[in-house]
Write a protein that holds these residues in place. Structure first.
Motif, PDB file in Angstrom:
ATOM      1  N   ILE A   1      26.502  33.043  60.000  1.00  0.00           N
ATOM      2  CA  ILE A   1      27.380  31.977  60.198  1.00  0.00           C
ATOM      3  C   ILE A   1      27.389  31.357  61.556  1.00  0.00           C
ATOM      4  O   ILE A   1      27.754  32.108  62.448  1.00  0.00           O
ATOM      5  N   MET A   2      27.227  30.196  61.343  1.00  0.00           N
ATOM      6  CA  MET A   2      27.108  29.282  62.805  1.00  0.00           C
ATOM      7  C   MET A   2      28.564  28.590  62.792  1.00  0.00           C
ATOM      8  O   MET A   2      28.817  27.898  61.992  1.00  0.00           O
ATOM      9  N   CYS A   3      29.224  28.948  64.114  1.00  0.00           N
ATOM     10  CA  CYS A   3      30.453  28.523  64.331  1.00  0.00           C
ATOM     11  C   CYS A   3      30.435  27.410  65.155  1.00  0.00           C
ATOM     12  O   CYS A   3      30.132  27.775  66.234  1.00  0.00           O
ATOM     13  N   ILE A   4      30.780  26.148  64.786  1.00  0.00           N
ATOM     14  CA  ILE A   4      30.895  24.931  65.742  1.00  0.00           C
ATOM     15  C   ILE A   4      32.442  24.670  66.021  1.00  0.00           C
ATOM     16  O   ILE A   4      33.015  24.245  65.024  1.00  0.00           O
ATOM     17  N   PRO A   5      32.553  24.713  67.087  1.00  0.00           N
ATOM     18  CA  PRO A   5      33.948  24.238  67.534  1.00  0.00           C
ATOM     19  C   PRO A   5      34.276  22.757  67.373  1.00  0.00           C
ATOM     20  O   PRO A   5      33.340  21.955  67.647  1.00  0.00           O
ATOM     21  N   LYS A   6      35.275  22.576  66.891  1.00  0.00           N
ATOM     22  CA  LYS A   6      35.942  21.354  66.774  1.00  0.00           C
ATOM     23  C   LYS A   6      35.894  20.462  67.962  1.00  0.00           C
ATOM     24  O   LYS A   6      36.521  20.886  69.017  1.00  0.00           O
ATOM     25  N   ARG A   7      35.480  19.308  68.042  1.00  0.00           N
ATOM     26  CA  ARG A   7      35.493  18.535  69.312  1.00  0.00           C
ATOM     27  C   ARG A   7      36.152  17.235  69.034  1.00  0.00           C
ATOM     28  O   ARG A   7      35.871  16.760  68.197  1.00  0.00           O
ATOM     29  N   ASP A   8      36.424  16.391  70.072  1.00  0.00           N
ATOM     30  CA  ASP A   8      36.909  15.319  70.176  1.00  0.00           C
ATOM     31  C   ASP A   8      35.905  14.314  70.162  1.00  0.00           C
ATOM     32  O   ASP A   8      35.673  13.155  69.783  1.00  0.00           O
ATOM     33  N   ASP A   9      34.597  14.823  70.903  1.00  0.00           N
ATOM     34  CA  ASP A   9      33.317  13.770  70.881  1.00  0.00           C
ATOM     35  C   ASP A   9      32.231  14.625  70.163  1.00  0.00           C
ATOM     36  O   ASP A   9      32.295  15.854  70.213  1.00  0.00           O
TER      37      ASP A   9
ATOM     38  N   LYS B   1      15.956  27.241  54.971  1.00  0.00           N
ATOM     39  CA  LYS B   1      16.889  26.650  54.198  1.00  0.00           C
ATOM     40  C   LYS B   1      18.454  26.973  55.073  1.00  0.00           C
ATOM     41  O   LYS B   1      18.672  27.767  55.621  1.00  0.00           O
ATOM     42  N   VAL B   2      19.023  25.846  55.492  1.00  0.00           N
ATOM     43  CA  VAL B   2      20.475  25.831  56.040  1.00  0.00           C
ATOM     44  C   VAL B   2      21.423  25.130  55.047  1.00  0.00           C
ATOM     45  O   VAL B   2      21.116  24.219  54.495  1.00  0.00           O
ATOM     46  N   ALA B   3      22.573  25.547  55.103  1.00  0.00           N
ATOM     47  CA  ALA B   3      23.588  25.434  54.255  1.00  0.00           C
ATOM     48  C   ALA B   3      24.776  25.020  54.912  1.00  0.00           C
ATOM     49  O   ALA B   3      25.164  25.440  56.026  1.00  0.00           O
ATOM     50  N   LEU B   4      25.727  23.982  54.310  1.00  0.00           N
ATOM     51  CA  LEU B   4      26.991  23.718  54.863  1.00  0.00           C
ATOM     52  C   LEU B   4      27.885  23.205  53.752  1.00  0.00           C
ATOM     53  O   LEU B   4      27.152  22.480  52.671  1.00  0.00           O
ATOM     54  N   SER B   5      28.959  23.165  53.850  1.00  0.00           N
ATOM     55  CA  SER B   5      29.768  22.300  52.838  1.00  0.00           C
ATOM     56  C   SER B   5      30.510  21.037  53.601  1.00  0.00           C
ATOM     57  O   SER B   5      30.873  21.256  54.843  1.00  0.00           O
ATOM     58  N   MET B   6      30.727  19.985  52.950  1.00  0.00           N
ATOM     59  CA  MET B   6      30.969  18.790  53.659  1.00  0.00           C
ATOM     60  C   MET B   6      32.333  18.338  53.009  1.00  0.00           C
ATOM     61  O   MET B   6      32.487  18.048  51.931  1.00  0.00           O
TER      62      MET B   6
ATOM     63  N   LEU C   1      26.688  26.625  58.157  1.00  0.00           N
ATOM     64  CA  LEU C   1      27.485  26.055  59.364  1.00  0.00           C
ATOM     65  C   LEU C   1      28.910  25.987  58.605  1.00  0.00           C
ATOM     66  O   LEU C   1      29.351  25.276  57.643  1.00  0.00           O
ATOM     67  N   ILE C   2      29.931  26.312  59.765  1.00  0.00           N
ATOM     68  CA  ILE C   2      31.253  26.096  59.575  1.00  0.00           C
ATOM     69  C   ILE C   2      31.872  25.309  60.730  1.00  0.00           C
ATOM     70  O   ILE C   2      31.203  25.719  62.045  1.00  0.00           O
ATOM     71  N   MET C   3      32.870  24.717  60.892  1.00  0.00           N
ATOM     72  CA  MET C   3      33.766  24.349  61.933  1.00  0.00           C
ATOM     73  C   MET C   3      34.779  25.435  62.255  1.00  0.00           C
ATOM     74  O   MET C   3      35.403  25.957  61.339  1.00  0.00           O
ATOM     75  N   VAL C   4      35.062  25.429  63.361  1.00  0.00           N
ATOM     76  CA  VAL C   4      36.159  26.281  63.945  1.00  0.00           C
ATOM     77  C   VAL C   4      37.004  25.596  64.694  1.00  0.00           C
ATOM     78  O   VAL C   4      36.757  24.745  65.361  1.00  0.00           O
ATOM     79  N   ASN C   5      38.417  26.094  64.476  1.00  0.00           N
ATOM     80  CA  ASN C   5      39.581  25.227  65.131  1.00  0.00           C
ATOM     81  C   ASN C   5      39.419  25.235  66.978  1.00  0.00           C
ATOM     82  O   ASN C   5      39.309  26.484  67.165  1.00  0.00           O
ATOM     83  N   LYS C   6      39.662  24.377  67.499  1.00  0.00           N
ATOM     84  CA  LYS C   6      39.827  24.289  68.904  1.00  0.00           C
ATOM     85  C   LYS C   6      41.244  24.907  69.193  1.00  0.00           C
ATOM     86  O   LYS C   6      41.376  25.499  70.145  1.00  0.00           O
TER      87      LYS C   6
END
Length: 288
Positions: A274-282, A153-158, A245-250
């Protein structure tokens, strides 16, 4: 790590039943290790991630790491877990290497362990996130007291921001490659503009996941757009999710430099990786 380099690692029986996905990609999972700030749970969980994605496990050590210890650890993991393991002894500081590694290697993600506010890079969580803010490759941070779990199971909030769509893609990768179920926690929204953003994101999510026949569930909550992420991590822990999964600020503001980014507190309180995904323009595409 010194004499703890060859700390006995025991994996559950279900590890040996993981079916490696067929892939022609030369994917690599990079485990960032350090002599002083490192925990065996990160090695064990990294082995599971690498096998679940059909990837090579690469131990990435800073210049000061003992070369003999690195060789012993590689041999130990290779001989005991039927996994392709290599080592990378850096000749430059870790933070400089990270700037070029994403384009040089077929990295799926980086992995680091942490305890309290110190990560296996030898720095605090805020500085770790700062070094990774421009990365094309996500960082998984594993708490030292996390339970060893399969990627069932993987989880995230949208939420309503358009950058959140990156989490939709990463959720699909776990489901398609590692056969994970995706749990999505949805906030309660009253603001009209927020509702439009939410509608766009959830339409993209359901269209993609339904088209790919992925196993997912959307959980409606009473949490607001401001509290959904922190509250969802607690729910994900109760739901026995193996990663969140979370987003992190660039881009950092003055408050981020002084007090640290808001994601820091989410990570410090978490009991699951926690998987930290950097926010991107693409959008970063791992696979077609």
């Amino acid at each position: 790590m010194g004499n703890e380099t060859l700390h006995p690692i025991t994996l559950p029986d279900w590890y040996y039943e993981i079916k490696e996905p067929p892939t022609e990609k030369n994917w690599q999972v990079f485990l960032l290790i350090n002599d002083k700030y490192f925990h065996p749970i990160a090695i064990a969980q990294s082995i599971i991630y690498a096998k679940s994605f059909g990837a090579q496990l690469t131990l990435c050590a800073p210049p000061e790491y003992e070369k003999e210890n690195l060789k012993k650890l590689i041999n130990y993991l290779t001989n005991n877990f039927n996994l392709f393991v290599t080592g990378l002894q850096l000749d430059i500081p870790m933070k400089e290497w990270l700037l070029q590694a994403g384009n040089k290697y077929e990295a799926i993600f980086y992995i680091a362990s942490y305890e309290d506010n110190k990560t296996s890079l030898g720095i605090n969580i805020s500085k770790t996130l700062y070094f990774f803010r421009n990365s094309r490759v996500p960082l998984i941070l594993i708490p030292h007291n996390a339970n060893l779990m399969p990627l069932n199971k993987v989880a995230l909030s949208m939420n309503f921001e358009k950058e959140e769509k990156e989490k939709i893609l990463w959720g699909s990768y776990f489901a398609r490659i590692a056969n994970s179920k995706i749990i999505i926690y949805k906030p309660k929204v009253k603001d009209k503009n927020y509702k439009l953003g939410m509608m766009s994101n959830y339409t993209s999510l359901t269209q993609l996941y339904d088209k790919l026949h992925l196993n997912y569930t959307i959980v409606d909550t009473d949490f607001t757009v401001y509290t959904i992420e922190e509250s969802s991590i607690s729910l994900a822990t109760l739901d026995q999710a193996s990663i969140f999964l979370i987003m992190v600020n660039k881009y950092w503001g003055i408050i981020d430099y002084i007090l640290g980014p808001t994601e820091k507190n989410l990570i410090k309180k978490s009991q699951i990786p926690i998987m930290c995904i950097p926010k991107r323009d693409d959008l970063y595409v791992l696979c077609s």
